[in-house]
Design an enzyme around this catalytic site. Structure first.
Site, mmCIF file in Angstrom:
data_model
loop_
_atom_site.group_PDB
_atom_site.id
_atom_site.type_symbol
_atom_site.label_atom_id
_atom_site.label_comp_id
_atom_site.label_asym_id
_atom_site.label_seq_id
_atom_site.Cartn_x
_atom_site.Cartn_y
_atom_site.Cartn_z
ATOM 1 N N ILE A 1 50.517 39.305 38.360
ATOM 2 C CA ILE A 1 49.915 40.524 38.894
ATOM 3 C C ILE A 1 49.094 41.205 37.811
ATOM 4 O O ILE A 1 49.626 41.667 36.800
ATOM 5 C CB ILE A 1 51.002 41.473 39.431
ATOM 6 C CG1 ILE A 1 51.894 40.728 40.441
ATOM 7 C CG2 ILE A 1 50.368 42.701 40.058
ATOM 8 C CD1 ILE A 1 51.156 40.123 41.611
ATOM 9 N N GLU A 2 47.786 41.270 38.030
ATOM 10 C CA GLU A 2 46.883 41.802 37.018
ATOM 11 C C GLU A 2 46.031 42.956 37.518
ATOM 12 O O GLU A 2 45.168 43.448 36.795
ATOM 13 C CB GLU A 2 45.978 40.684 36.508
ATOM 14 C CG GLU A 2 46.751 39.519 35.926
ATOM 15 C CD GLU A 2 45.845 38.485 35.288
ATOM 16 O OE1 GLU A 2 44.776 38.870 34.795
ATOM 17 O OE2 GLU A 2 46.209 37.302 35.293
ATOM 18 N N GLY A 3 46.237 43.382 38.740
ATOM 19 C CA GLY A 3 45.431 44.472 39.280
ATOM 20 C C GLY A 3 46.118 45.088 40.481
ATOM 21 O O GLY A 3 47.273 44.790 40.794
ATOM 22 N N MET B 1 45.338 36.946 33.703
ATOM 23 C CA MET B 1 45.412 35.566 33.277
ATOM 24 C C MET B 1 44.193 34.801 33.691
ATOM 25 O O MET B 1 43.623 34.034 32.966
ATOM 26 C CB MET B 1 46.615 34.874 33.894
ATOM 27 C CG MET B 1 46.575 33.384 33.712
ATOM 28 S SD MET B 1 47.934 32.623 34.496
ATOM 29 C CE MET B 1 49.244 33.394 33.625
#
Length: 265
Positions: free
Chosen positions: A152-154, A1
């Site tokens: 949570i993107e990683g 995001m």
């Protein structure tokens, strides 16, 4: 995001109420905290445009690390300069009926959950430092936030379902812990699907942008390279379609800064 760079992408997404309850009116959730020029937290709540304000981000946690927040140009949580936000948080909650939540993750950070015990430790930290627990070093002061958002993107993909269960266990009849998540529109989400599958999340705001399958909906033409949908087309074409879903609840904006300069909400 989002990343923690100045060129944050401002976006508009659908808010899906995972409980399946149809809201009488649309509501808007907005991320705040990643641009020092977006105005204050109290100011955002006072617009009357938002029902949820998500303070972004707790972007370091898990794996034995000392948890840390990044609030861009607003203040430095690790140095104790963000405790003034307690007054803003209380004002949002008491004067404007806005739920203020802590957002975990973001596009840039160092976070992971290495085990079920690690998830429990992070949940305990969040409870004591942001929710209804107690700590001598609460980054945002003594105000009690309404819940936790997962962007949570990683990092690793495991144990966010455990984290959700541990956080939800702190809910009581007197004080509910609200939980939300911001998955990518590609299904199933690589990081958050197990957490969503618990059925414990109150809201899911899906990121229909930065993904090739759907058009991005930034809140301002300056916020992204392409994909901007003007208000006329949004209200005339997009919203009438998505409102047919019984799970439609409203919209989410990334971020307060671009909404502030464009008046999109």
């Amino acid at each position: 995001m989002a990343s923690l760079s100045p060129l944050l992408v401002a976006v508009l997404c659908l808010l899906l109420a995972v409980t399946g309850r149809l809201r009488a009116e649309s509501c808007i959730a907005v991320y705040w905290g990643q641009n020092g020029y977006e105005g204050g937290l109290r100011e955002a709540c006072a617009t009357g445009n938002y029902e949820y304000v998500l303070i972004a981000f707790l972007n370091q946690f898990g794996g034995g690390q000392i948890p840390q927040m990044n609030l861009a140009g607003h203040c430095v949580p690790s140095s104790g300069t963000c405790t003034f936000l307690s007054n803003d948080i209380r004002s949002c909650q008491e004067n404007y009926n806005v739920k203020v939540m802590l957002s975990l993750g973001g596009g840039i950070g160092n976070y992971t959950l290495t085990s079920k015990d690690d998830a429990k430790e992070v949940a305990t930290y969040i409870w004591n430092n942001f929710l209804g627990g107690s700590s001598f070093n609460r980054p945002l002061g003594n105000a009690v936030l309404d819940g936790v958002d997962l962007d949570i993107e990683g990092g690793g993909t495991d144990h966010y379902d455990d984290l959700v269960r541990y956080l939800k266990a702190y809910s009581t009849a007197e004080k509910k812990v609200y939980l939300s998540a911001a998955p990518q529109c590609v299904f199933p989400d690589a990081h958050l699907q197990p957490a969503i599958d618990t059925g414990l999340l109150d809201n899911v705001w899906v990121q229909f942008y930065n993904n090739w399958v759907f058009l991005g909906l930034p809140a301002s033409p300056a916020a992204a390279g392409s994909g901007f949908i003007d208000i006329g087309n949004l209200t005339r074409i997009v919203l009438p379609f998505v409102k047919k879903s019984e799970k439609y609840g409203g919209m989410m904006l990334w971020s307060r800064y671009y909404d502030w300069i464009s008046g999109y909400s």
